[in-house]
Write a protein that holds these residues in place. Structure first.
Motif, short mmCIF file in Angstrom:
data_model
loop_
_atom_site.label_atom_id
_atom_site.label_comp_id
_atom_site.label_asym_id
_atom_site.label_seq_id
_atom_site.Cartn_x
_atom_site.Cartn_y
_atom_site.Cartn_z
N ASP A 42 0.66 -0.70 2.33
CA ASP A 42 0.68 -1.34 1.02
C ASP A 42 1.71 -2.44 0.98
O ASP A 42 2.77 -2.36 1.59
CB ASP A 42 1.02 -0.31 -0.06
CG ASP A 42 -0.17 0.57 -0.35
OD1 ASP A 42 -1.27 0.21 0.08
OD2 ASP A 42 0.02 1.60 -0.99
N LEU B 249 -2.56 -5.50 -11.41
CA LEU B 249 -1.11 -5.66 -11.33
C LEU B 249 -0.64 -5.55 -9.89
O LEU B 249 0.36 -6.13 -9.50
CB LEU B 249 -0.40 -4.58 -12.16
CG LEU B 249 -0.59 -4.65 -13.68
CD1 LEU B 249 0.11 -3.47 -14.35
CD2 LEU B 249 -0.04 -5.96 -14.24
N ARG B 250 -1.36 -4.75 -9.08
CA ARG B 250 -0.94 -4.52 -7.69
C ARG B 250 -1.91 -5.08 -6.66
O ARG B 250 -1.57 -5.19 -5.50
CB ARG B 250 -0.73 -3.02 -7.46
CG ARG B 250 0.41 -2.45 -8.30
CD ARG B 250 1.69 -3.26 -8.09
NE ARG B 250 2.77 -2.90 -8.97
CZ ARG B 250 3.71 -2.02 -8.65
NH1 ARG B 250 3.68 -1.42 -7.50
NH2 ARG B 250 4.68 -1.75 -9.49
N VAL B 251 -3.12 -5.38 -7.10
CA VAL B 251 -4.10 -5.99 -6.19
C VAL B 251 -4.69 -7.21 -6.91
O VAL B 251 -5.81 -7.17 -7.42
CB VAL B 251 -5.22 -4.99 -5.81
CG1 VAL B 251 -6.15 -5.60 -4.77
CG2 VAL B 251 -4.63 -3.70 -5.27
N PRO B 252 -3.91 -8.28 -6.98
CA PRO B 252 -4.35 -9.43 -7.79
C PRO B 252 -5.61 -10.10 -7.27
O PRO B 252 -6.26 -10.84 -8.00
CB PRO B 252 -3.14 -10.37 -7.75
CG PRO B 252 -2.35 -9.95 -6.57
CD PRO B 252 -2.58 -8.49 -6.41
N ARG C 213 8.65 6.53 -1.94
CA ARG C 213 8.07 5.61 -0.96
C ARG C 213 7.32 6.32 0.16
O ARG C 213 6.31 5.85 0.63
CB ARG C 213 9.18 4.77 -0.33
CG ARG C 213 9.53 3.56 -1.15
CD ARG C 213 10.48 2.66 -0.41
NE ARG C 213 10.83 1.54 -1.25
CZ ARG C 213 10.05 0.48 -1.40
NH1 ARG C 213 8.92 0.42 -0.76
NH2 ARG C 213 10.41 -0.51 -2.19
N SER D 20 -1.13 9.31 -6.32
CA SER D 20 -0.47 9.52 -5.03
C SER D 20 -0.86 8.49 -3.98
O SER D 20 -0.08 8.18 -3.10
CB SER D 20 -0.81 10.93 -4.51
OG SER D 20 -2.21 11.08 -4.37
N LEU D 21 -2.07 7.97 -4.07
CA LEU D 21 -2.56 7.08 -3.00
C LEU D 21 -2.55 5.61 -3.39
O LEU D 21 -2.85 4.75 -2.56
CB LEU D 21 -3.98 7.49 -2.59
CG LEU D 21 -4.10 8.90 -2.02
CD1 LEU D 21 -5.55 9.25 -1.75
CD2 LEU D 21 -3.28 9.04 -0.75
N GLY D 22 -2.28 5.30 -4.61
CA GLY D 22 -2.20 3.91 -5.02
C GLY D 22 -3.53 3.34 -5.49
O GLY D 22 -4.45 4.08 -5.85
N GLY E 114 3.03 -3.43 -1.92
CA GLY E 114 3.91 -3.26 -3.06
C GLY E 114 3.68 -4.32 -4.09
O GLY E 114 2.56 -4.61 -4.48
N LYS E 115 4.76 -4.95 -4.54
CA LYS E 115 4.63 -5.92 -5.62
C LYS E 115 3.84 -7.15 -5.17
O LYS E 115 3.78 -7.49 -4.01
CB LYS E 115 6.02 -6.35 -6.09
CG LYS E 115 6.66 -5.32 -6.99
CD LYS E 115 7.81 -5.95 -7.73
CE LYS E 115 8.25 -5.05 -8.88
NZ LYS E 115 9.27 -5.70 -9.71
N THR E 116 3.31 -7.82 -6.15
CA THR E 116 2.55 -9.02 -5.88
C THR E 116 3.47 -10.08 -5.29
O THR E 116 4.51 -10.36 -5.84
CB THR E 116 1.97 -9.55 -7.19
OG1 THR E 116 1.19 -8.53 -7.78
CG2 THR E 116 1.11 -10.77 -6.94
N MET F 115 3.61 6.90 -0.16
CA MET F 115 2.72 5.78 -0.40
C MET F 115 2.06 5.32 0.89
O MET F 115 2.63 5.48 1.96
CB MET F 115 3.51 4.60 -1.00
CG MET F 115 4.13 4.94 -2.33
SD MET F 115 2.93 5.65 -3.41
CE MET F 115 3.02 4.56 -4.75
N PRO F 116 0.86 4.75 0.80
CA PRO F 116 0.22 4.23 2.01
C PRO F 116 1.13 3.23 2.70
O PRO F 116 1.72 2.38 2.05
CB PRO F 116 -1.05 3.56 1.47
CG PRO F 116 -1.30 4.23 0.17
CD PRO F 116 0.03 4.58 -0.38
N ARG G 253 -5.68 -2.91 -0.89
CA ARG G 253 -4.90 -1.77 -1.39
C ARG G 253 -3.56 -2.24 -1.94
O ARG G 253 -3.03 -3.27 -1.53
CB ARG G 253 -4.64 -0.76 -0.27
CG ARG G 253 -5.88 -0.17 0.33
CD ARG G 253 -5.50 0.83 1.44
NE ARG G 253 -6.64 1.08 2.32
CZ ARG G 253 -7.61 1.94 2.04
NH1 ARG G 253 -7.57 2.63 0.92
NH2 ARG G 253 -8.60 2.12 2.88
N GLY G 254 -3.01 -1.44 -2.83
CA GLY G 254 -1.68 -1.71 -3.36
C GLY G 254 -1.09 -0.42 -3.89
O GLY G 254 -1.78 0.59 -4.04
N LYS G 255 0.18 -0.45 -4.16
CA LYS G 255 0.83 0.74 -4.70
C LYS G 255 0.46 0.92 -6.16
O LYS G 255 0.17 -0.04 -6.86
CB LYS G 255 2.34 0.60 -4.57
CG LYS G 255 2.85 0.70 -3.15
CD LYS G 255 4.35 0.55 -3.11
CE LYS G 255 4.85 0.66 -1.68
NZ LYS G 255 6.29 0.40 -1.57
#
Lengths: 144, 184
Positions: free
Chosen positions: B31, A134-137, B24, A43-45, B33-35, B27-28, A62-64
């Protein structure tokens, strides 16, 4: 047409995926206490906390969450029989301690280990790093 | 829940409703999202053209009579190929799915972080039971294989093994199924 059965690990229902939390923490004990932590929450990523410096506050990114990757990650925890592992696999003489945790509806577990090579846990750590990365490179550039 | 086989891989999860569980609005808000391109690392100095020609392979070799093939491949364009055979005489069965190219970049970044190119070419053990893992990284400049017998694997190797598996499983869940890959 051939049919494929779709099931989630740990007999979870689809809506349970929101309540999944996976954690990894690596903590240096000597000479200083520094920690790097990854948290992946349905839920929080994704949260990556890099405490690589004793004089500066930890950097937090942070990231999704990627739900498909979380399901794959859960499957790996299930294959590793994570809920059946010993919770304490630590060596008091070790300089580095690591911790893995998994929380799903109705069950949670935390395994701490150090000083020993635990092959299934290393696999899980790699899977967690990739899923989070994948979301926080930025975590791939971490020195920790 | 049952769905058609043609909806394997990523679309399996979409079609059975996992993605709508992550709307959506929960979600925070901060964020990204995608890189983004600017954030994305360029492991091994690869540009887009070089990335397309990369290939990562994970295989297991089991000293068991009649043992078939078990192999996962992830290509630079995001193609995930799962290859198995019922026994050493049987033809390969190839199937798989797709992940985003940015996922392959992430995996390559982990390979670079784990210093894969500096690993030994082989790790052996005195155990008579020699299940052997192979990870191969193909780059435009060349390729490197690391073989590790069960019980001798360095931690970096096992972390990479876990990362390859989870990404392949993201592309096609059968990569993580013991029914399809009992030893992998």
């Amino acid at each position: 047409m051939e049919q494929t059965e779709v099931t989630l690990p740990f007999n979870l229902r689809l809506k349970d995926a929101l309540k999944v939390e996976v954690g990894y923490e690596r903590r240096t004990l000597k000479p200083e206490s520094l920690s790097t932590a990854i948290r992946i929450s349905g839920s929080l990523g994704v949260t990556f906390q890099d405490g690589h410096s004793p004089t500066e506050p930890p950097v937090v990114k942070r990231g999704k969450a990627d739900p498909v990757a979380i399901v794959a990650l859960l499957r790996m925890f299930s294959d590793a029989r994570f809920f059946e592992m010993d919770e304490d696999q630590t060596d008091p003489e070790a300089d580095v301690s690591r911790m893995l945790s998994l929380s799903i509806p109705g069950r949670s577990k935390r395994v701490e280990f150090s000083g020993v090579e635990v092959e299934p846990l290393d696999r899980l750590i790699g899977a967690i790093w990739l899923t989070a990365g994948l979301r926080v490179p930025e975590l791939f550039q971490s020195k920790a | 829940m049952r769905i058609g086989r043609k909806f394997a891989c990523l679309s399996v999860y979409i079609s059975v409703g996992v993605l709508p569980l992550f709307p959506r609005d929960i979600m925070p808000s901060n964020d990204s999202g995608k890189t983004s391109q600017s954030e994305a690392p360029k492991p091994f100095g690869l540009e887009a053209k070089g990335l397309k020609s990369t290939k990562i392979l994970l295989a297991v070799h089991v000293p068991k009579s009649g043992m078939g093939k078990e192999q996962l491949e992830i290509l630079g364009d995001g193609t995930v190929r799962l290859i198995r055979s019922d026994n050493y005489k049987a033809p390969d069965k190839v199937f798989g799915g797709k992940v985003g190219p940015e996922c392959v970049v992430a995996l390559l970044a982990l390979f670079e972080r784990e210093d894969f190119l500096a690993l030994e070419n082989a790790y052996t053990t005195k155990s008579p039971i020699k299940v052997t893992w192979q990870i191969k990284l193909g780059l435009p400049t060349g390729e490197k294989s690391v073989y590790a017998e069960s019980g001798s694997e360095p931690q970096a190797f096992m972390r990479l093994l876990g990362a390859v598996k989870v990404l392949a499983g993201t592309g096609d869940p059968r990569a993580l199924s013991k029914q399809y890959f009992p030893y992998l």
